[in-house]
Design a protein around this motif. Sequence first.
Motif, PDB file in Angstrom:
ATOM      1  N   LEU A   1       0.878  -1.206  -0.026  1.00 26.34           N
ATOM      2  CA  LEU A   1      -0.013  -0.070  -0.151  1.00 26.34           C
ATOM      3  C   LEU A   1       0.848   1.100   0.072  1.00 26.34           C
ATOM      4  O   LEU A   1       0.614   2.333  -0.702  1.00 26.34           O
ATOM      5  CB  LEU A   1      -0.831  -0.017   1.214  1.00 26.34           C
ATOM      6  CG  LEU A   1      -2.232  -1.024   1.058  1.00 26.34           C
ATOM      7  CD1 LEU A   1      -2.637  -1.099   2.442  1.00 26.34           C
ATOM      8  CD2 LEU A   1      -3.170  -0.931   0.200  1.00 26.34           C
ATOM      9  N   HIS A   2       1.905   1.202   0.871  1.00 26.73           N
ATOM     10  CA  HIS A   2       2.984   2.442   0.863  1.00 26.73           C
ATOM     11  C   HIS A   2       3.586   2.682  -0.111  1.00 26.73           C
ATOM     12  O   HIS A   2       3.498   3.796  -1.006  1.00 26.73           O
ATOM     13  CB  HIS A   2       3.822   2.015   2.022  1.00 26.73           C
ATOM     14  CG  HIS A   2       4.811   3.195   2.166  1.00 26.73           C
ATOM     15  ND1 HIS A   2       6.021   3.206   2.903  1.00 26.73           N
ATOM     16  CD2 HIS A   2       4.843   4.727   1.709  1.00 26.73           C
ATOM     17  CE1 HIS A   2       6.622   4.396   3.163  1.00 26.73           C
ATOM     18  NE2 HIS A   2       5.929   5.372   2.438  1.00 26.73           N
ATOM     19  N   LEU A   3       4.122   1.574  -1.091  1.00 26.82           N
ATOM     20  CA  LEU A   3       4.713   1.821  -2.205  1.00 26.82           C
ATOM     21  C   LEU A   3       3.604   2.276  -3.556  1.00 26.82           C
ATOM     22  O   LEU A   3       3.956   3.082  -4.386  1.00 26.82           O
ATOM     23  CB  LEU A   3       5.341   0.696  -2.684  1.00 26.82           C
ATOM     24  CG  LEU A   3       6.847   0.337  -1.959  1.00 26.82           C
ATOM     25  CD1 LEU A   3       7.253  -0.914  -2.452  1.00 26.82           C
ATOM     26  CD2 LEU A   3       7.698   1.442  -1.706  1.00 26.82           C
ATOM     27  N   ALA A   4       2.432   1.629  -3.176  1.00 20.43           N
ATOM     28  CA  ALA A   4       1.539   2.042  -4.585  1.00 20.43           C
ATOM     29  C   ALA A   4       1.174   3.624  -4.347  1.00 20.43           C
ATOM     30  O   ALA A   4       1.259   4.300  -5.284  1.00 20.43           O
ATOM     31  CB  ALA A   4       0.369   1.152  -4.313  1.00 20.43           C
TER      32      ALA A   4
ATOM     33  N   SER B   1      -3.891   0.277   6.555  1.00 16.42           N
ATOM     34  CA  SER B   1      -4.295   0.937   5.641  1.00 16.42           C
ATOM     35  C   SER B   1      -4.081   2.609   5.896  1.00 16.42           C
ATOM     36  O   SER B   1      -3.430   3.236   5.221  1.00 16.42           O
ATOM     37  CB  SER B   1      -5.794   0.756   5.477  1.00 16.42           C
ATOM     38  OG  SER B   1      -6.249  -0.524   5.574  1.00 16.42           O
ATOM     39  N   TYR B   2      -4.255   2.638   7.204  1.00 20.77           N
ATOM     40  CA  TYR B   2      -3.772   4.176   7.863  1.00 20.77           C
ATOM     41  C   TYR B   2      -2.188   4.391   7.815  1.00 20.77           C
ATOM     42  O   TYR B   2      -2.103   5.527   7.278  1.00 20.77           O
ATOM     43  CB  TYR B   2      -4.578   4.327   9.156  1.00 20.77           C
ATOM     44  CG  TYR B   2      -6.014   4.950   9.113  1.00 20.77           C
ATOM     45  CD1 TYR B   2      -6.250   6.074   9.724  1.00 20.77           C
ATOM     46  CD2 TYR B   2      -7.048   4.448   8.304  1.00 20.77           C
ATOM     47  CE1 TYR B   2      -7.959   6.534   9.471  1.00 20.77           C
ATOM     48  CE2 TYR B   2      -8.327   4.426   8.397  1.00 20.77           C
ATOM     49  CZ  TYR B   2      -8.807   5.701   9.024  1.00 20.77           C
ATOM     50  OH  TYR B   2     -10.120   5.942   8.919  1.00 20.77           O
ATOM     51  N   GLN B   3      -1.768   3.357   8.365  1.00 27.13           N
ATOM     52  CA  GLN B   3      -0.252   3.713   8.314  1.00 27.13           C
ATOM     53  C   GLN B   3       0.362   3.976   7.220  1.00 27.13           C
ATOM     54  O   GLN B   3       1.397   4.653   7.003  1.00 27.13           O
ATOM     55  CB  GLN B   3       0.416   2.518   9.294  1.00 27.13           C
ATOM     56  CG  GLN B   3       0.050   2.423  10.686  1.00 27.13           C
ATOM     57  CD  GLN B   3       1.061   3.377  11.328  1.00 27.13           C
ATOM     58  OE1 GLN B   3       1.563   4.006  10.960  1.00 27.13           O
ATOM     59  NE2 GLN B   3       0.841   3.213  12.801  1.00 27.13           N
ATOM     60  N   ALA B   4       0.148   3.015   6.190  1.00 28.67           N
ATOM     61  CA  ALA B   4       0.571   3.327   4.694  1.00 28.67           C
ATOM     62  C   ALA B   4       0.194   4.894   4.298  1.00 28.67           C
ATOM     63  O   ALA B   4       1.247   5.235   3.392  1.00 28.67           O
ATOM     64  CB  ALA B   4       0.036   2.317   3.725  1.00 28.67           C
TER      65      ALA B   4
ATOM     66  N   PRO C   1      -4.850  10.190   6.148  1.00 33.38           N
ATOM     67  CA  PRO C   1      -6.029   9.284   5.910  1.00 33.38           C
ATOM     68  C   PRO C   1      -7.358  10.141   6.064  1.00 33.38           C
ATOM     69  O   PRO C   1      -7.376  10.622   7.395  1.00 33.38           O
ATOM     70  CB  PRO C   1      -5.732   8.004   6.875  1.00 33.38           C
ATOM     71  CG  PRO C   1      -4.928   8.586   7.812  1.00 33.38           C
ATOM     72  CD  PRO C   1      -4.085   9.796   7.174  1.00 33.38           C
ATOM     73  N   ILE C   2      -8.310  10.210   5.560  1.00 33.91           N
ATOM     74  CA  ILE C   2      -9.545  11.112   5.683  1.00 33.91           C
ATOM     75  C   ILE C   2     -10.753   9.589   6.137  1.00 33.91           C
ATOM     76  O   ILE C   2     -11.002   9.033   5.089  1.00 33.91           O
ATOM     77  CB  ILE C   2      -9.922  11.858   4.591  1.00 33.91           C
ATOM     78  CG1 ILE C   2      -8.867  13.072   4.187  1.00 33.91           C
ATOM     79  CG2 ILE C   2     -11.245  12.631   4.838  1.00 33.91           C
ATOM     80  CD1 ILE C   2      -8.669  13.721   5.296  1.00 33.91           C
ATOM     81  N   SER C   3     -10.974   9.728   7.338  1.00 34.78           N
ATOM     82  CA  SER C   3     -11.839   8.737   7.617  1.00 34.78           C
ATOM     83  C   SER C   3     -13.097   8.888   7.127  1.00 34.78           C
ATOM     84  O   SER C   3     -13.887   9.975   7.361  1.00 34.78           O
ATOM     85  CB  SER C   3     -12.080   8.685   9.272  1.00 34.78           C
ATOM     86  OG  SER C   3     -10.756   8.463   9.815  1.00 34.78           O
ATOM     87  N   CYS C   4     -13.639   7.814   6.564  1.00 32.01           N
ATOM     88  CA  CYS C   4     -15.048   7.750   5.966  1.00 32.01           C
ATOM     89  C   CYS C   4     -15.882   6.600   6.687  1.00 32.01           C
ATOM     90  O   CYS C   4     -15.376   5.613   7.224  1.00 32.01           O
ATOM     91  CB  CYS C   4     -15.131   7.264   4.482  1.00 32.01           C
ATOM     92  SG  CYS C   4     -14.089   8.496   3.512  1.00 32.01           S
TER      93      CYS C   4
ATOM     94  N   THR D   1      -7.620  16.053  -2.076  1.00 36.38           N
ATOM     95  CA  THR D   1      -7.864  14.440  -2.215  1.00 36.38           C
ATOM     96  C   THR D   1      -7.212  13.907  -3.534  1.00 36.38           C
ATOM     97  O   THR D   1      -7.423  14.493  -4.535  1.00 36.38           O
ATOM     98  CB  THR D   1      -9.475  14.483  -2.346  1.00 36.38           C
ATOM     99  OG1 THR D   1     -10.043  15.102  -1.059  1.00 36.38           O
ATOM    100  CG2 THR D   1      -9.581  12.743  -2.175  1.00 36.38           C
ATOM    101  N   LYS D   2      -6.356  12.783  -3.193  1.00 36.83           N
ATOM    102  CA  LYS D   2      -5.631  12.467  -4.525  1.00 36.83           C
ATOM    103  C   LYS D   2      -6.063  11.053  -4.879  1.00 36.83           C
ATOM    104  O   LYS D   2      -5.781  10.380  -5.958  1.00 36.83           O
ATOM    105  CB  LYS D   2      -4.222  12.469  -4.130  1.00 36.83           C
ATOM    106  CG  LYS D   2      -3.162  12.811  -5.233  1.00 36.83           C
ATOM    107  CD  LYS D   2      -2.108  13.237  -5.215  1.00 36.83           C
ATOM    108  CE  LYS D   2      -1.249  13.312  -6.527  1.00 36.83           C
ATOM    109  NZ  LYS D   2       0.078  13.918  -6.321  1.00 36.83           N
ATOM    110  N   ALA D   3      -6.430  10.277  -3.518  1.00 33.07           N
ATOM    111  CA  ALA D   3      -6.784   8.854  -4.051  1.00 33.07           C
ATOM    112  C   ALA D   3      -7.962   8.572  -3.098  1.00 33.07           C
ATOM    113  O   ALA D   3      -8.269   9.044  -2.172  1.00 33.07           O
ATOM    114  CB  ALA D   3      -5.405   8.066  -3.755  1.00 33.07           C
ATOM    115  N   ILE D   4      -8.417   7.072  -3.309  1.00 30.73           N
ATOM    116  CA  ILE D   4      -9.433   6.579  -2.433  1.00 30.73           C
ATOM    117  C   ILE D   4      -8.876   5.024  -2.433  1.00 30.73           C
ATOM    118  O   ILE D   4      -8.424   4.591  -3.267  1.00 30.73           O
ATOM    119  CB  ILE D   4     -10.716   6.598  -3.006  1.00 30.73           C
ATOM    120  CG1 ILE D   4     -11.798   5.936  -2.130  1.00 30.73           C
ATOM    121  CG2 ILE D   4     -11.017   5.950  -4.373  1.00 30.73           C
ATOM    122  CD1 ILE D   4     -13.394   6.258  -2.456  1.00 30.73           C
ATOM    123  N   MET D   5      -9.062   4.820  -0.938  1.00 35.21           N
ATOM    124  CA  MET D   5      -8.734   3.283  -0.611  1.00 35.21           C
ATOM    125  C   MET D   5      -9.669   2.522  -0.134  1.00 35.21           C
ATOM    126  O   MET D   5      -9.952   2.451   0.841  1.00 35.21           O
ATOM    127  CB  MET D   5      -7.329   3.242   0.199  1.00 35.21           C
ATOM    128  CG  MET D   5      -6.858   2.184   0.807  1.00 35.21           C
ATOM    129  SD  MET D   5      -5.634   2.190   2.118  1.00 35.21           S
ATOM    130  CE  MET D   5      -4.194   3.039   1.216  1.00 35.21           C
TER     131      MET D   5
END
Length: 372
Positions: A57-60, A82-85, A93-96, A118-122
């Motif tokens: 996740l971090h590298l992606a 997920s959050y740490q990455a 990390p924006i909590s949803c 906002t750049k991405a969604i996980m």
Amino acid sequence: MIRLSKSSLGKAEKNSVLKVLNKEFLGMGEEVKLFENQLSDFFNREVVCVVNGTSALHLALQAIGVGKGDEVLVQSVTYLSSYQAISATGAKPISCDININNISINLEDAKKKITSRTKAIMPVLYAGNPGNLFEVYKFAKKYNLTVVEDSAHAFGSVLNGKKIGSFGDISCFSFDGIKNITAGEGGCIVTNNKKILSHVRDARLLSVEKDSLLRVQNKRSWEFDVKFQGWRYHMSNIMAAIGIIQLRKIKKIKQKRYQLVKRYIKNLKNNENIKLFDFDYENIIQHIFPIRILKLDDREKLQKFFLKNKIQIGYHYFPNHKLTYYKKNKNYFLKNTNIIQDEVITLPLHLDLKNSDVDYVCYILKKWLNGN
């Protein structure tokens, strides 16, 4: 003790590791490349293997340019990885909130939290279930976001006839000891994007340019250049040796896990105190088996009751937005997440579980619910 989860390894995995030990080349080499090739055949896409799912996740995220000042939408009900990455890149990390029926990211809530940063969604494929993944991609396209799938739970799962990882922007998997297939540790990144693949191949080896090409030949670079921040995130031959054998067993693994899940559903589906999740059980490989106990008032007491009866249970997961480190981002109110937090328990699920074990777990749960 009936364990909540465990690794399930046979002679083939042990012999595979012994071969690597006898070669005495334990780092990243030929076995890693072989495992990557076999995974590429499985997904029909290119794969880069790394040390674990968190590093994937971090590298992606790093490869798509997520960094300081950026924001990534992610559900709060997920493992801390997920959050740490996200925060490891310098981003927030924006909590949803979640959809309460299947613990997928709630896109109505996510929409309210989009900003210019906002750049991405996980999306997190909780328990192996893809949830609303196709809707996530439509959402991402509308708001010009990249999708980085946390598919750690979902190796082998299928959505509308397509394997998770065989489509979309980027999928990140975990091969830790208790995942659907294991390499002891390990993870991988799957994508069609050549730039992302190139970045990740270098970044996993401290960003030494083209070092991956040499390592898989059991060689290394002596004179080299580095142009961006890298990490020591490569997979080892020992991990790959286990993963290669596990991958061959994926059909049997899927059959056994589904058989156990069906047994649970048969035992629990008509109980008014239990709410089963809306998962596509036939087409996924479940990493965990979570259920909701409606109006559960003391989960710790329930856990102690199970332990007294020689059964381990778990809770997946405590919401990340309530952790001290992530509270500083913003104090969100997430309605469905708050409901789920106290109601979810996870029942044992692993390949060495027997039907009689499942029946006993359900018997003990019903005994608790009946006040006995």
